[in-house]
Design a protein around this motif. Structure first.
Motif, mmCIF file in Angstrom:
data_model
loop_
_atom_site.group_PDB
_atom_site.id
_atom_site.type_symbol
_atom_site.label_atom_id
_atom_site.label_comp_id
_atom_site.label_asym_id
_atom_site.label_seq_id
_atom_site.Cartn_x
_atom_site.Cartn_y
_atom_site.Cartn_z
ATOM 1 N N GLU A 69 0.639 -1.182 0.030
ATOM 2 C CA GLU A 69 0.109 -0.042 -0.065
ATOM 3 C C GLU A 69 1.039 1.231 -0.060
ATOM 4 O O GLU A 69 0.578 2.132 -0.917
ATOM 5 N N TYR A 70 1.885 1.163 0.628
ATOM 6 C CA TYR A 70 2.865 2.582 0.875
ATOM 7 C C TYR A 70 3.492 2.600 -0.432
ATOM 8 O O TYR A 70 3.466 3.786 -1.200
ATOM 9 N N ALA A 73 0.912 3.793 -2.958
ATOM 10 C CA ALA A 73 0.531 5.284 -2.822
ATOM 11 C C ALA A 73 1.566 6.255 -3.327
ATOM 12 O O ALA A 73 1.671 7.242 -3.802
ATOM 13 N N LYS A 76 2.047 7.091 -6.997
ATOM 14 C CA LYS A 76 1.047 7.757 -7.688
ATOM 15 C C LYS A 76 1.601 9.187 -8.194
ATOM 16 O O LYS A 76 0.789 9.846 -8.814
ATOM 17 N N ASN A 86 1.599 11.421 -0.538
ATOM 18 C CA ASN A 86 0.576 10.466 -0.913
ATOM 19 C C ASN A 86 0.524 9.260 0.435
ATOM 20 O O ASN A 86 -0.544 8.709 0.651
ATOM 21 N N VAL A 87 1.688 8.949 0.790
ATOM 22 C CA VAL A 87 1.877 7.642 1.655
ATOM 23 C C VAL A 87 1.168 8.376 2.699
ATOM 24 O O VAL A 87 0.417 7.282 3.517
ATOM 25 N N GLN A 89 -0.963 10.600 3.555
ATOM 26 C CA GLN A 89 -2.469 10.742 3.145
ATOM 27 C C GLN A 89 -3.099 9.340 3.314
ATOM 28 O O GLN A 89 -4.198 9.200 3.689
ATOM 29 N N SER A 90 -2.333 8.561 2.653
ATOM 30 C CA SER A 90 -3.015 6.912 2.767
ATOM 31 C C SER A 90 -3.204 6.488 4.104
ATOM 32 O O SER A 90 -4.117 5.835 4.304
ATOM 33 N N LYS A 93 -6.081 8.296 5.699
ATOM 34 C CA LYS A 93 -7.470 7.520 5.018
ATOM 35 C C LYS A 93 -7.645 6.406 5.883
ATOM 36 O O LYS A 93 -8.905 5.899 6.098
ATOM 37 N N SER A 94 -6.609 5.396 6.190
ATOM 38 C CA SER A 94 -6.817 4.128 6.591
ATOM 39 C C SER A 94 -7.410 4.507 8.297
ATOM 40 O O SER A 94 -8.227 3.696 8.764
#
Length: 192
Positions: A69-70, A73, A76, A86-87, A89-90, A93-94
């Protein structure tokens, strides 16, 4: 002729992970695992090993998923600072969407001081995350996007350790706005 397994290995491993995730390692009994996996005790031992081995296998799969996932992200964006954002923020989000706290965070506080095998896995995962952030930060320094005298490795450790604080903020206060503000503050601090 050996008997074929009549269950999906990964699916049962996921069931075990979810039980450990819900209850914690120490509070999960073998009887609960047998019931949750819906396989007999001998099949559980033969396929996954004892409770500790089953937990380690579950944790390994979870760590692998998080690392994927990292990386996803980060990919992107070709812009390294945007990739860092992005990482982070991911993770936010989780934190805001998942009903459960990160299994790595839970396991760190429950087991890392007392279980050498768990600590090794969590340390390895942390080093991997630090390496990802460090590489991105070094690229950002090289292209002039990040202007700081701080070592990239120190900043990368700072990010990874503060990811845990994002979880802690949300767990303790349950305040989405505060959790988001703490995440934004982390990103602003890095950019300095």
């Amino acid at each position: 002729m050996p008997r074929q397994k009549e269950f999906d290995y990964e699916e049962k491993l996921k069931c075990a992970r979810n039980l450990f995730w819900d209850k914690g390692y120490k509070a999960t009994s073998m009887n609960e695992l047998v019931d949750a996996l819906e396989i007999n005790r001998s099949s559980l031992y033969h396929t996954y090993g004892n409770k500790h081995e089953l937990f380690l296998k579950s944790l390994d799969r979870y760590i692998q998923k998080k690392e994927e996932e990292y990386r996803k992200a980060a990919k992107k964006s070709k812009d390294p600072m945007k990739a860092v954002e992005n990482v982070v923020q991911s993770v936010l989000k989780s934190v805001l969407e998942d009903e459960k706290t990160c299994l790595v965070v839970n396991s760190t506080f429950e087991l890392a001081r007392t279980d050498k095998a768990v600590k090794q896995r969590l340390t390895r995962q942390t080093v991997s995350s630090v390496k990802l952030f460090q590489e991105l930060l070094e690229m950002a320094k090289e292209n002039g996007e990040l202007k700081t005298d701080r070592e990239s490795g120190v900043l990368a450790h700072f990010i990874v350790m503060n990811i845990t604080s994002i979880w802690a903020t949300h767990i303790l206060f349950g305040d989405e706005q505060l959790t988001t503000q703490m995440t934004d503050f982390l990103l602003e601090t890095i950019k300095g």
